[in-house]
Design an enzyme around this catalytic site. Structure first.
Site, PDB file in Angstrom:
ATOM      1  CG  LEU A  20       6.814  -8.018  36.183  1.00  0.00           C
ATOM      2  CD1 LEU A  20       8.174  -8.458  37.004  1.00  0.00           C
ATOM      3  CD2 LEU A  20       6.143  -7.011  37.107  1.00  0.00           C
ATOM      4  CG  ASP A  39       9.024 -11.068  23.864  1.00  0.00           C
ATOM      5  OD1 ASP A  39       8.826 -10.794  25.050  1.00  0.00           O
ATOM      6  OD2 ASP A  39       9.308 -12.307  23.634  1.00  0.00           O
ATOM      7  CG  ASN A  92      10.983  -6.806  31.985  1.00  0.00           C
ATOM      8  OD1 ASN A  92      10.973  -7.014  33.157  1.00  0.00           O
ATOM      9  ND2 ASN A  92      10.501  -7.723  31.199  1.00  0.00           N
ATOM     10  CE1 TYR A 158      16.013 -13.313  37.569  1.00  0.00           C
ATOM     11  CE2 TYR A 158      15.881 -13.761  39.822  1.00  0.00           C
ATOM     12  CZ  TYR A 158      15.307 -13.355  38.470  1.00  0.00           C
ATOM     13  OH  TYR A 158      14.317 -12.314  38.880  1.00  0.00           O
ATOM     14  CE  LYS A 162      16.672 -10.082  37.305  1.00  0.00           C
ATOM     15  NZ  LYS A 162      16.192  -8.814  36.288  1.00  0.00           N
ATOM     16  CB  THR A 192       5.678 -13.050  36.295  1.00  0.00           C
ATOM     17  OG1 THR A 192       6.766 -13.580  37.387  1.00  0.00           O
ATOM     18  CG2 THR A 192       5.507 -11.647  36.845  1.00  0.00           C
TER      19      THR A 192
END
Length: 305
Positions: A20, A39, A92, A158, A162, A192
């Site tokens: 993404l 990254d 992201n 997670y 989020k 993904t």
């Protein structure tokens, strides 16, 4: 509507070496923005930069794991060094360490929260400082997840991170309004590395990689598609066409775009003088608790063969 044109704008996209994040970076570059690709994998970051420049865009790489203030400062400094400014931040970067509660270690929890939640906080803070100094507004796009909206089995760390990201988007939209910096959370659903292991999706994802289109019940019914299907939302939110959009959680995937609601009271009951435990027990199922809220991401509706 005139074409979306981000010429002259500079963006940082964390975790954009693949998936993404790469789709977001490519979409921003395709609409004229200069992009810092970030990254932890140097080879992936350089390959992403090459794919953007080969397509006629402008990009540079900054290899650093997000989470610390130092990493955030490096990303902002890279944008300013390479492009003279920073206008757009897309947070992201993320990792997974999925386990049920009683098996999740402190390290499992801390690693995910550090990358997702603290990484979003530190990068957004550094970006906000720079954007406020520039005095020309800006755009923060925080990447959320359906897990953060509804919870998900095995994803304590997670889902919590989020959910926090969505809350930060609402808070920062108020705090940064006077600086004309918009802040929104996007809630993508795409094929993904994080979703391809879902058994119901696996055969369709495999077929898609072999060139077959995803069926409508996935693209429309589930709002599920390729990473590129989620990318258009980012340059839109970074554009002047979206200057009035802030504090929202926006879902996108496949052929579907949707606005998520904010948490709010759905039903209330009252007792003169306040509630006792017995009164709550007596009234719960016929009043405020008559229609309890569901939890978890709904299972995909796969048609029978």
């Amino acid at each position: 509507m005139p074409p979306i044109d981000l010429t002259g704008k500079a963006a940082v996209v964390t975790g954009s070496g693949r998936g993404l994040g790469l789709a977001y970076a490519r979409a921003l570059a395709a609409h004229g923005a200069s992009v810092v690709v970030n990254d932890v994998d140097a080879a992936a970051a350089e390959q992403a930069v090459a794919s953007i420049t080969e397509a006629g865009g402008t990009a540079v790489a900054e290899v650093v794991p997000v989470g610390t203030a130092e990493a955030a400062d490096r990303l902002v400094a890279r944008a300013v060094e390479a492009f003279g400014r920073l206008d757009v931040l897309v947070t992201n970067a993320g990792i997974l360490r999925d386990k049920v509660l009683w098996k999740m270690t402190d390290d499992d929890f801390d690693a995910v929260v550090t990358t997702h939640l603290r990484g979003t906080f530190t990068c957004a803070r550094a970006a906000a400082v720079r954007m406020r100094e520039q005095g020309e507004g800006g755009t923060l796009v925080l990447v959320g997840s359906p897990a953060g909206q509804r919870g998900n089995f095995g994803q304590t760390n997670y889902a919590a991170a989020k959910a926090g990201i969505a809350a930060m988007a609402r808070t920062w939209s108020m705090e940064l309004a006077r600086a004309r910096i918009t802040v929104n959370a996007v809630v993508p659903v795409a094929a993904t590395a994080m979703t391809e292991t879902v058994p119901a999706f696996a055969p369709y994802v495999e077929a898609m990689r072999d060139g077959a289109p995803l069926p409508d019940f996935l693209r429309k019914g589930e709002g599920f598609g390729a990473p590129e299907d989620c990318a258009a939302l980012v340059p839109f939110l970074a554009s002047e066409a979206a200057r009035g959009i802030t504090g929202q959680a926006i879902g996108i995937g496949g052929d579907k775009v949707a606005l998520w609601s904010h948490p709010q009271e759905v039903r209330a009951a009252y007792a003169d003088g306040g509630w006792s435990p017995e009164a709550l027990a007596d009234a719960w199922h016929t009043s405020v608790g008559a229609e309890p809220q569901t939890v978890g991401i709904p299972a995909p509706r796969i048609p029978e063969a």
